[in-house]
Design an enzyme around this catalytic site. Structure first.
Site, mmCIF file in Angstrom:
data_model
loop_
_atom_site.group_PDB
_atom_site.id
_atom_site.type_symbol
_atom_site.label_atom_id
_atom_site.label_comp_id
_atom_site.label_asym_id
_atom_site.label_seq_id
_atom_site.Cartn_x
_atom_site.Cartn_y
_atom_site.Cartn_z
ATOM 1 N N PRO A 118 11.082 1.742 7.871
ATOM 2 C CA PRO A 118 11.339 3.076 7.828
ATOM 3 C C PRO A 118 10.393 4.055 6.985
ATOM 4 O O PRO A 118 10.178 3.409 5.813
ATOM 5 C CB PRO A 118 12.605 2.788 7.122
ATOM 6 N N ASN A 119 10.525 5.218 7.534
ATOM 7 C CA ASN A 119 10.027 6.299 6.973
ATOM 8 C C ASN A 119 8.288 6.224 6.808
ATOM 9 O O ASN A 119 7.805 7.314 6.669
ATOM 10 C CB ASN A 119 10.203 6.638 5.384
ATOM 11 N N ARG B 182 4.720 12.321 3.489
ATOM 12 C CA ARG B 182 5.574 11.971 2.663
ATOM 13 C C ARG B 182 5.212 11.518 1.373
ATOM 14 O O ARG B 182 4.382 10.565 1.166
ATOM 15 C CB ARG B 182 6.564 10.969 3.246
ATOM 16 N N TYR C 103 1.940 7.533 -1.627
ATOM 17 C CA TYR C 103 1.545 6.797 -0.460
ATOM 18 C C TYR C 103 0.192 7.144 0.069
ATOM 19 O O TYR C 103 -0.235 6.594 1.098
ATOM 20 C CB TYR C 103 2.721 6.843 0.626
ATOM 21 N N ASN D 46 5.030 -4.274 6.710
ATOM 22 C CA ASN D 46 5.387 -3.192 5.642
ATOM 23 C C ASN D 46 6.748 -3.116 6.026
ATOM 24 O O ASN D 46 6.916 -2.036 6.817
ATOM 25 C CB ASN D 46 4.485 -2.140 5.465
ATOM 26 N N ALA E 18 11.486 0.016 2.736
ATOM 27 C CA ALA E 18 12.812 0.022 1.615
ATOM 28 C C ALA E 18 13.518 -1.247 2.123
ATOM 29 O O ALA E 18 14.149 -1.703 1.327
ATOM 30 C CB ALA E 18 13.518 1.325 1.959
ATOM 31 N N HIS F 147 13.650 -4.466 -0.121
ATOM 32 C CA HIS F 147 14.520 -4.607 -1.208
ATOM 33 C C HIS F 147 16.084 -4.868 -0.872
ATOM 34 O O HIS F 147 16.674 -5.007 -1.684
ATOM 35 C CB HIS F 147 14.398 -3.310 -1.904
ATOM 36 N N ASP G 131 15.566 -13.559 6.815
ATOM 37 C CA ASP G 131 15.979 -14.716 7.726
ATOM 38 C C ASP G 131 14.946 -14.694 9.156
ATOM 39 O O ASP G 131 14.517 -15.699 9.498
ATOM 40 C CB ASP G 131 17.399 -14.642 8.194
ATOM 41 N N GLU H 83 3.178 -9.606 3.600
ATOM 42 C CA GLU H 83 3.799 -8.649 3.275
ATOM 43 C C GLU H 83 2.930 -7.568 2.649
ATOM 44 O O GLU H 83 2.063 -7.936 1.848
ATOM 45 C CB GLU H 83 5.044 -8.907 2.246
ATOM 46 N N HIS I 173 2.337 -3.665 0.937
ATOM 47 C CA HIS I 173 2.958 -2.350 0.334
ATOM 48 C C HIS I 173 1.930 -1.318 0.008
ATOM 49 O O HIS I 173 0.884 -2.004 -0.713
ATOM 50 C CB HIS I 173 3.720 -2.458 -1.002
ATOM 51 N N SER J 244 2.052 1.159 -2.233
ATOM 52 C CA SER J 244 2.128 1.549 -3.398
ATOM 53 C C SER J 244 2.440 0.090 -4.210
ATOM 54 O O SER J 244 2.597 -0.889 -3.532
ATOM 55 C CB SER J 244 3.215 2.487 -3.721
ATOM 56 N N ARG K 107 7.156 0.831 -9.947
ATOM 57 C CA ARG K 107 8.031 2.040 -9.777
ATOM 58 C C ARG K 107 9.469 1.719 -9.993
ATOM 59 O O ARG K 107 9.623 1.035 -11.060
ATOM 60 C CB ARG K 107 8.063 2.102 -8.009
ATOM 61 N N ARG L 289 13.073 -1.490 -6.908
ATOM 62 C CA ARG L 289 11.868 -1.923 -6.047
ATOM 63 C C ARG L 289 11.345 -3.226 -6.456
ATOM 64 O O ARG L 289 10.256 -3.626 -5.836
ATOM 65 C CB ARG L 289 11.117 -0.781 -5.615
#
Length: 159
Positions: free
Chosen positions: A11-12, A19, A24, A77, A80, A83, A90, A101, A103, A105, A110, A114
C-alpha cells in the site's frame, strides 16, 4: 518463459516520489521497477512487478509466485502490512521460493509500531534503510541464493 523474480509492493508505494520524499526519497515506483529489471537482467533473470493497496491481492500474488515454476524468488515490500498482516506472514510461509523483505526507510528508526515485522521471522533476508538500492540488493541476493550471479555487474539506480 525465463526464470524470473517477482517484485511485490504494498500500500501507498504507488505514491513513491511524491509521498514523504524526505523519508522515501524521490524515486518513483517506475524507477524501482526499472532498477529491479536492470539488476535481474545482469543475472540473466526477468522481473514481473505487482503493486497493490489491497492485502488479499498481495496474498494472491505470493501464492501465484510460489506455484509458478519459473519464479526463483520474491522481493516483497509489504509497506504498512509488514506490521499488521498475519495473512502475508502465512502466505510467505506457505510458498517454497525465497522471499526477501525490503523497506526503503529504516523502520527501526521510526515510530514504535513500525519496529515489529510479521514478515521478518519467515523471510530469507531483510534489507532496510537503503532506499531504492535495497531492491537491487534483494535481487542480487536472490540471484546468489539460486546460483545465477555469474557475469553480474554492480550499477547505481537513477533517482
Amino acid at each position: 518463459m525465463a526464470r524470473r523474480v517477482v517484485v511485490l509492493n504494498g500500500p501507498n508505494l504507488n505514491l513513491l516520489g511524491t509521498r514523504e520524499p524526505h523519508i522515501y526519497g524521490t524515486a518513483t515506483l517506475a524507477d524501482v521497477e526499472t532498477w529491479c529489471a536492470e539488476r535481474a537482467a545482469a543475472h540473466g533473470l526477468e522481473v514481473s512487478c505487482v503493486q497493490s493497496n489491497h492485502e488479499g491481492a498481495l496474498v494472491d500474488a505470493l501464492q501465484e509466485a510460489g506455484a509458478d515454476a519459473d519464479v526463483v524468488g520474491v522481493v516483497l515490500n509489504a509497506a504498512a502490512y509488514t506490521h499488521t498482516s498475519v495473512a502475508l506472514h502465512d502466505a510467505v510461509k506457505a510458498i517454497s521460493v525465497p522471499v526477501i523483505e525490503v523497506h526503503l526507510s529504516n523502520p527501526h528508526a521510526r515510530e514504535a509500531f513500525r519496529h515489529t515485522s510479521y514478515l521478518s521471522p519467515v523471510v530469507d533476508a531483510v534489507i532496510a534503510g537503503a532506499g531504492i538500492h535495497g531492491y537491487g540488493y534483494a535481487v542480487d541476493h536472490l540471484a546468489a541464493l539460486v546460483g545465477t550471479t555469474a557475469g553480474a555487474t554492480t550499477t547505481t539506480p537513477e533517482g
